[in-house]
Design a protein around this motif. Structure first.
Motif, PDB file in Angstrom:
ATOM      1  N   SER A 232       0.846  -1.201   0.000  1.00 20.32           N
ATOM      2  CA  SER A 232       0.000   0.000   0.000  1.00 20.32           C
ATOM      3  C   SER A 232       0.872   1.238   0.000  1.00 20.32           C
ATOM      4  CB  SER A 232      -0.938  -0.008   1.218  1.00 20.32           C
ATOM      5  OG  SER A 232      -1.764   1.121   1.221  1.00 20.32           O
ATOM      6  N   TYR A 233       0.942   1.914  -1.182  1.00 15.11           N
ATOM      7  CA  TYR A 233       1.670   3.170  -1.304  1.00 15.11           C
ATOM      8  C   TYR A 233       0.675   4.339  -1.317  1.00 15.11           C
ATOM      9  CZ  TYR A 233       5.858   0.462  -2.473  1.00 15.11           C
ATOM     10  OH  TYR A 233       6.923  -0.400  -2.428  1.00 15.11           O
ATOM     11  N   ASP A 234       1.232   5.537  -1.110  1.00 13.15           N
ATOM     12  CA  ASP A 234       0.384   6.733  -1.096  1.00 13.15           C
ATOM     13  C   ASP A 234       0.080   7.149  -2.542  1.00 13.15           C
ATOM     14  OD1 ASP A 234      -0.997   8.966  -0.264  1.00 13.15           O
ATOM     15  OD2 ASP A 234       0.818  10.193  -0.035  1.00 13.15           O
ATOM     16  N   GLN A 235      -0.920   6.500  -3.102  1.00 14.50           N
ATOM     17  CA  GLN A 235      -1.356   6.763  -4.482  1.00 14.50           C
ATOM     18  C   GLN A 235      -2.811   6.322  -4.619  1.00 14.50           C
ATOM     19  OE1 GLN A 235       0.853   4.346  -7.298  1.00 14.50           O
ATOM     20  NE2 GLN A 235       0.371   2.423  -6.222  1.00 14.50           N
ATOM     21  N   GLY A 236      -3.395   6.613  -5.763  1.00 11.55           N
ATOM     22  CA  GLY A 236      -4.761   6.183  -6.002  1.00 11.55           C
ATOM     23  C   GLY A 236      -4.811   4.687  -6.298  1.00 11.55           C
ATOM     24  N   PRO A 237      -6.009   4.186  -6.241  1.00 12.93           N
ATOM     25  CA  PRO A 237      -7.259   4.904  -5.965  1.00 12.93           C
ATOM     26  C   PRO A 237      -7.350   5.370  -4.512  1.00 12.93           C
ATOM     27  CG  PRO A 237      -7.659   2.551  -6.091  1.00 12.93           C
ATOM     28  CD  PRO A 237      -6.214   2.735  -6.402  1.00 12.93           C
ATOM     29  N   GLY A 238      -8.103   6.435  -4.324  1.00  8.59           N
ATOM     30  CA  GLY A 238      -8.257   7.052  -3.015  1.00  8.59           C
ATOM     31  C   GLY A 238      -7.533   8.376  -2.953  1.00  8.59           C
ATOM     32  N   ARG A 239      -8.304   9.457  -2.648  1.00  6.57           N
ATOM     33  CA  ARG A 239      -7.714  10.784  -2.587  1.00  6.57           C
ATOM     34  C   ARG A 239      -7.078  11.082  -1.233  1.00  6.57           C
ATOM     35  NH1 ARG A 239     -13.094  13.806  -4.327  1.00  6.57           N
ATOM     36  NH2 ARG A 239     -13.798  12.181  -2.878  1.00  6.57           N
ATOM     37  N   GLU A 243     -10.077   7.148   2.315  1.00  2.00           N
ATOM     38  CA  GLU A 243     -10.564   6.420   1.145  1.00  2.00           C
ATOM     39  C   GLU A 243      -9.700   5.185   0.867  1.00  2.00           C
ATOM     40  OE1 GLU A 243     -11.003   8.942  -2.223  1.00  2.00           O
ATOM     41  OE2 GLU A 243     -12.493  10.244  -1.261  1.00  2.00           O
ATOM     42  N   GLN A 244      -8.440   5.250   1.199  1.00  4.73           N
ATOM     43  CA  GLN A 244      -7.602   4.059   1.051  1.00  4.73           C
ATOM     44  C   GLN A 244      -8.077   2.932   1.972  1.00  4.73           C
ATOM     45  OE1 GLN A 244      -3.424   5.007   1.519  1.00  4.73           O
ATOM     46  NE2 GLN A 244      -3.566   6.810   0.174  1.00  4.73           N
ATOM     47  N   ILE A 245      -8.667   3.325   3.073  1.00  2.75           N
ATOM     48  CA  ILE A 245      -9.198   2.309   3.992  1.00  2.75           C
ATOM     49  C   ILE A 245     -10.516   1.740   3.458  1.00  2.75           C
ATOM     50  CG2 ILE A 245     -10.155   1.953   6.310  1.00  2.75           C
ATOM     51  CD1 ILE A 245      -8.195   4.067   7.344  1.00  2.75           C
ATOM     52  N   SER A 246     -11.398   2.617   3.040  1.00  4.61           N
ATOM     53  CA  SER A 246     -12.770   2.192   2.749  1.00  4.61           C
ATOM     54  C   SER A 246     -13.027   1.763   1.298  1.00  4.61           C
ATOM     55  CB  SER A 246     -13.718   3.347   3.094  1.00  4.61           C
ATOM     56  OG  SER A 246     -13.420   4.491   2.311  1.00  4.61           O
ATOM     57  N   PRO A 248     -13.103  -0.273  -2.321  1.00  3.39           N
ATOM     58  CA  PRO A 248     -13.161  -1.704  -2.590  1.00  3.39           C
ATOM     59  C   PRO A 248     -11.748  -2.287  -2.698  1.00  3.39           C
ATOM     60  CG  PRO A 248     -14.687  -0.522  -3.987  1.00  3.39           C
ATOM     61  CD  PRO A 248     -13.842   0.506  -3.314  1.00  3.39           C
ATOM     62  N   TYR A 249     -11.555  -3.397  -2.054  1.00  6.46           N
ATOM     63  CA  TYR A 249     -10.274  -4.081  -1.995  1.00  6.46           C
ATOM     64  C   TYR A 249      -9.192  -3.202  -1.321  1.00  6.46           C
ATOM     65  CZ  TYR A 249     -12.663  -6.979  -5.436  1.00  6.46           C
ATOM     66  OH  TYR A 249     -13.598  -7.775  -6.084  1.00  6.46           O
ATOM     67  N   GLY A 250      -9.708  -2.323  -0.449  1.00  7.91           N
ATOM     68  CA  GLY A 250      -8.788  -1.439   0.272  1.00  7.91           C
ATOM     69  C   GLY A 250      -8.282  -2.068   1.570  1.00  7.91           C
ATOM     70  N   LEU A 251      -7.777  -1.196   2.416  1.00 10.40           N
ATOM     71  CA  LEU A 251      -7.139  -1.658   3.660  1.00 10.40           C
ATOM     72  C   LEU A 251      -8.129  -2.380   4.580  1.00 10.40           C
ATOM     73  CD1 LEU A 251      -4.899   1.463   4.425  1.00 10.40           C
ATOM     74  CD2 LEU A 251      -4.126  -0.795   3.661  1.00 10.40           C
ATOM     75  N   GLN A 252      -9.341  -1.858   4.671  1.00  9.02           N
ATOM     76  CA  GLN A 252     -10.301  -2.501   5.568  1.00  9.02           C
ATOM     77  C   GLN A 252     -10.734  -3.854   5.033  1.00  9.02           C
ATOM     78  OE1 GLN A 252     -11.315  -1.135   8.655  1.00  9.02           O
ATOM     79  NE2 GLN A 252     -11.885  -3.300   8.837  1.00  9.02           N
TER      80      GLN A 252
END
Length: 564
Positions: A232-239, A243-246, A248-252
């Motif tokens: 998990s790097y600081d990039q999209g998807p997710g602003r 959003e990186q947590i929530s 789809p297929y994110g951290l959560q």
């Protein structure tokens, strides 16, 4: 007897074991309270370099982090040829040596599933390569790798096999043929597990987010996966990080999926990227790791991702360093327990001041002279003792010898001691000092019918005044009893009253006054009267007034007392 001994031995072993466990817990307590964001139970590392330089830089990173222990060594096998994938590289020896130095260290090795792994092979060729692997055409390469790792003494290496399979970067991606890809994964895992002595753990690690395919569609199964990781790097998807947590297929979803399959999680690669120096991402990611407690995490420490070797992210570097540097607790300086001085209440003994035994003065009660019973001249005068004088011898004044058998009952012995009654000291009267004379009632002289012989003494009339106890008036010599003068016999009919006990008399007691009326007598010629004032003290003088003692002596030649 063997049974009690076994019980005793068991008891001792149990006691020692409990003591060791308690000691270990006590020693571990300070580290748990150190405030380390990475926490002591999460293995932490960084990708510093694939070869020996990466190994050599680990202690320097540790020092930079204030002594933080770097427990994870992370490197990659080259994916350009099968020889590198088989482990035919020298740097594995350096990493294996580092791993063997401590039992709590972890060696993480990223293993490509295809050669020419970063050659941007098109999807249709990737699909062909996947099917070949599923058919077992590449099993021998992975068997050699397993044997090499076991031989190096690192049979428990964490194998990150075919990482980021849901993306488009690597030849070993999953998207062109997910089902055969999963079959190929299973063949690799089973082949490596077949090598004797191995203890490998296989880490299934997709990219965060959907990317080319949802990573859950590539999951090969719980039987061939030990860890579910995520890069998990600081990039999209997710602003932003939320959003990186929530997403789809994110951290959560990653955490939830691993928990649902009973697997541990990891973060083999993470760091800065598209958003540059982003301290907020760094802070949030470290907090997330702290909360989720992965088996391990390693930051990619080269530019643009890193914080130690990359100098273009100072703000994020500061956050990372402060979070992972162990907060050494200040030495617990015990508060000195100053005992409250037990100041004994001074038992001041009550001074035993002896009650002065003032002897009760045995004061002989002063003879309270009753309102001095000064006998006022009363008509009751003692009848004069009319002596029966013996016939005077014409030849001269020879006193008639008294009858020796007939003592005078009236005249007491002149030597009789006076009672020892303290009385005021009265100074010896001086005849020169005149004193007021209390006129004494002259005793009426009773003329004797017969002219007394010059040898017959006239009785001296006692003064009615109270004499002073201390005054010794001048009294004429009283002849001793042996040569006593002729004492005229008192009239037997006249009783002789006892002397008054109230007035002590130091001088010989004079005959008490008879109660019979006195017969006036002729005052003696050549009489002399001496009076001495008596001092009774201030209090008694107020009662009785000024008093004097008068002594009247007739020194006439015819009185019978003339000594010359």
């Amino acid at each position: 007897m063997p049974r009690p001994r076994r019980r005793l031995a068991s008891t001792c072993i149990g006691t020692v074991t409990a003591g060791l466990l308690a000691t270990g817990a006590a020693l571990a307590a300070p580290e748990e309270q150190s405030g380390d964001t990475g926490t002591a139970d999460i293995a932490m590392g960084a990708y510093l370099d694939y070869g020996p330089p990466g190994v050599a830089r680990i202690p320097f990173l540790s020092n930079w982090l204030g002594g933080k222990e770097i427990r994870v060594g992370h490197t990659y096998l080259p994916g350009d040829q099968w020889a590198g994938i088989e482990g035919g590289v020298s740097f594995l020896d350096d990493w294996a040596q580092w791993r063997r130095q401590r039992d709590d260290r972890m060696f993480v090795l990223n293993v490509p599933m295809q050669e020419r792994n970063e050659a941007r092979v098109p999807d249709y060729q990737v699909a062909q390569l996947i099917r070949a692997g599923a058919d077992g055409q590449y099993d021998r390469h992975f068997k050699k790798l397993a044997e090499r790792l076991v031989a190096l003494g690192v049979p428990d290496t964490v194998i990150v096999l075919g990482w980021e399979m849901n993306g488009t970067t690597y030849t070993h991606r999953c998207g062109p043929d997910p089902e055969n890809w999963k079959a190929y994964w299973k063949r690799v895992v089973n082949t490596m597990r077949s090598v004797p002595g191995q203890k490998f753990k296989f880490d299934f690690t997709p990219n965060r987010g959907t990317d080319a395919i949802g990573w859950t569609k590539c999951y090969p199964g719980d039987d061939v996966v030990d860890i579910v990781g995520m890069d998990s790097y600081d990039q999209g998807p997710g602003r932003n990080f939320d959003e990186q947590i929530s997403q789809p297929y994110g951290l959560q979803q990653h955490v939830d999926f691993a928990r649902a399959h009973g697997k541990e999680i990891s973060y083999p690669e993470w760091g800065l990227f598209r958003n540059g120096d982003n301290p907020e991402y760094m802070r949030r990611m470290l907090q997330w790791i702290q909360k989720q407690k992965p088996l391990y995490h390693t930051i990619t420490d080269y530019c643009p991702h890193g914080v130690w070797q990359c100098k273009q992210n100072p703000a994020s570097t500061k956050v990372f360093r402060e979070a992972l540097t162990p907060q050494r607790p200040d030495p617990v300086i015990p508060t000195p327990v100053v005992p409250t001085p037990v100041v004994p209440t001074p038992v001041i003994p009550t001074p035993q001041v002896p009650t002065p035994e003032i002897p009760t003065p045995v004061v002989t009660p002063p003879v309270v002279l009753p309102s001095p019973q000064v006998p006022s001249p009363s008509p009751v005068e003692p009848s004069p003792l009319v002596p029966s004088p013996a016939e005077p011898s014409p030849a001269g004044p020879s006193p008639a010898e008294p009858s020796p058998a007939e003592p005078s009952p009236v005249v007491p012995s002149p030597v009789a001691p006076s009672p020892q009654v303290p009385s005021p000291v009265v100074p010896t009267p001086s005849p020169v000092v005149p004193s007021p004379e209390i006129p004494a009632e002259p005793s009426p002289a009773v003329p004797s019918p017969v002219e007394p012989s010059p040898a017959a003494p006239s009785p001296v009339e006692p003064s009615p005044l109270v004499p002073s106890p201390e005054v010794s008036p001048v009294v004429p010599e009283v002849p001793s009893p042996s040569a006593s003068p002729v004492v005229p016999k008192p009239d037997p009919e006249v009783p002789s009253p006892a002397p008054s006990p109230l007035v002590p008399k130091p001088e010989p007691s004079q005959p008490p006054k008879p109660t019979t009326p006195p017969v006036p007598t002729v005052p003696p010629v050549n009489s002399t009267e001496w009076c001495v004032p008596i001092n009774f003290g201030e209090w008694l003088s107020k009662l009785v007034g000024k008093q004097s003692v008068c002594v009247k002596v007739d020194w006439g030649k015819e009185s019978g007392f003339w000594p010359f």
